[in-house]
Enzyme design. Structure first.
Site, short mmCIF file in Angstrom:
data_model
loop_
_atom_site.label_atom_id
_atom_site.label_comp_id
_atom_site.label_asym_id
_atom_site.label_seq_id
_atom_site.Cartn_x
_atom_site.Cartn_y
_atom_site.Cartn_z
N CYS A 102 104.05 -42.44 -11.90
CA CYS A 102 103.70 -42.20 -10.50
C CYS A 102 102.63 -43.18 -10.05
CB CYS A 102 103.21 -40.77 -10.31
SG CYS A 102 102.70 -40.45 -8.59
N LYS A 141 108.85 -40.80 -18.66
CA LYS A 141 109.25 -41.70 -17.58
C LYS A 141 108.07 -42.61 -17.28
CE LYS A 141 111.43 -41.88 -13.04
NZ LYS A 141 110.55 -42.25 -11.94
N ARG A 229 115.49 -41.72 -4.74
CA ARG A 229 115.58 -41.79 -3.29
C ARG A 229 117.01 -41.83 -2.78
NH1 ARG A 229 111.87 -46.76 -2.09
NH2 ARG A 229 112.62 -47.33 -4.17
#
Length: 329
Positions: A102, A141, A229
């Site tokens: 992030c 991730k 997205r």
């Protein structure tokens, strides 16, 4: 077949990315209906879980119909990460995922998310703390590196594998890129083709069409693709990609009626999960996404934004459907 611990996934699975304020149970349910093979929760603060923050706890909600599903945590403290993994265990997800990707400033400033990319030794300690504290499979991730001068994903992948993680997803951008510029999947290919790498490697970044999914599958050798997205307001992308893989042909795009039905389902499940008023308020961010590119939707979007009950939602949906039945484009 791809295996993550004891979790069996189809060859070349499609994963729904963990997205803040998007990947909640109602949205995950839609994506599961439309072909997602593995899904992740919104990312959850380890500190928030430990101090019993309501928002963090609510993100632990998972349901049997969405399995297999993973819960993603983030943080910069080993003890907090280990304890939060124990808390996650209590709701019995299929796996625990660690967010080292992030790029948002408020996360990075706490030395978490992509902030950990500046300190790989800390990344490894945090990962070991989680792996050693849970019986669940642990996945990670992350991104290519902090910036173009510090791309270290090849070393990071090997060291993470040594900690005992069962799969790695790589967002093919640096933290400095945020979500801008083009994702460079060549690094994903380098990691996957490293003879020392044995765990599944999933690619993430810029996959927004069946054509691009097939191109990246063939070109970069990864074990599966995570879509983020590209699925917002468009859960159909998963089945569209699978159909294109099998046939080389595109499925027909969802009709207005199908888009409205997705909105209806999403809103109903959101209301059931969070209560009617709050659930419908939180739906407001989604309406425009479901009708992206559809002409004349602006006036109906305003009406959707004024909805506070499911009965009102049904009225606006009926009015919208009637308009488009009479409107040719």
């Amino acid at each position: 077949m791809i295996k993550i611990g004891n979790i069996e996934l189809p060859d070349f699975p499609l994963l729904l990315a963990p997205m803040e304020d998007v990947s909640d149970p109602p949205f995950r349910r839609l994506c599961k209906m439309h072909g997602a093979d593995l899904m992740y929760s919104e990312f959850i603060s380890s500190e928030g879980l430990i101090r019993d923050a309501m928002k963090s706890r609510q993100k632990l909600d998972i349901f049997d119909y969405e399995r297999p599903v993973g819960i993603q945590i983030f943080g910069g403290d080993e003890e907090a990460m280990a304890l939060s993994a124990k808390i996650v265990e209590t709701v019995e997800p299929d796996l625990v995922d660690i967010n080292f990707g992030c790029p948002v400033k408020k996360v990075v400033c706490k030395g978490a998310g992509a902030g950990v990319l500046k300190d790989i030794d800390l990344m490894i300690r945090l990962t070991k703390a989680v792996v050693n504290s849970t019986h669940l499979p642990v996945t990670v991730k992350t991104r290519l590196g902090w910036d173009n001068n510090s791309i270290n994903i090849m070393e990071v992948a090997e060291r993470l594998q040594e900690t005992g993680i069962k799969a790695l997803t790589i967002h093919a951008r640096t933290r400095a890129q945020m979500y801008k510029g083009e994702a460079d999947w060549s690094y994903i290919s380098k990691v996957k083709n490293n003879p020392n790498i044995e765990i599944p490697i999933f690619g993430n970044g810029d996959v927004n069409s069946p054509e691009k999914a097939l191109e990246y599958k063939q070109k970069y050798d990864c074990d599966g693709i995570m879509i983020g997205r590209g699925a917002i307001g468009y859960p159909w992308i998963f089945n569209e990609v699978k159909h294109f893989f099998k046939t080389g042909e595109n499925l027909a795009k969802p009709t207005i009626a199908e888009r409205l039905e997705a909105v209806r389902q999403h809103a109903k499940w959101s209301a059931e999960w969070k209560g009617e008023k709050l659930g419908l308020i939180e739906m407001r961010q989604h309406y425009g996404n479901y009708f992206r590119g559809i002409p004349h939707f602006k006036e109906f979007r305003v009406k959707f934004l004024e909805v506070f009950t499911l009965a009102e939602m049904d009225e606006v949906i009926a009015e919208t459907e009637q308009f488009y039945e009479e409107f040719s484009f």
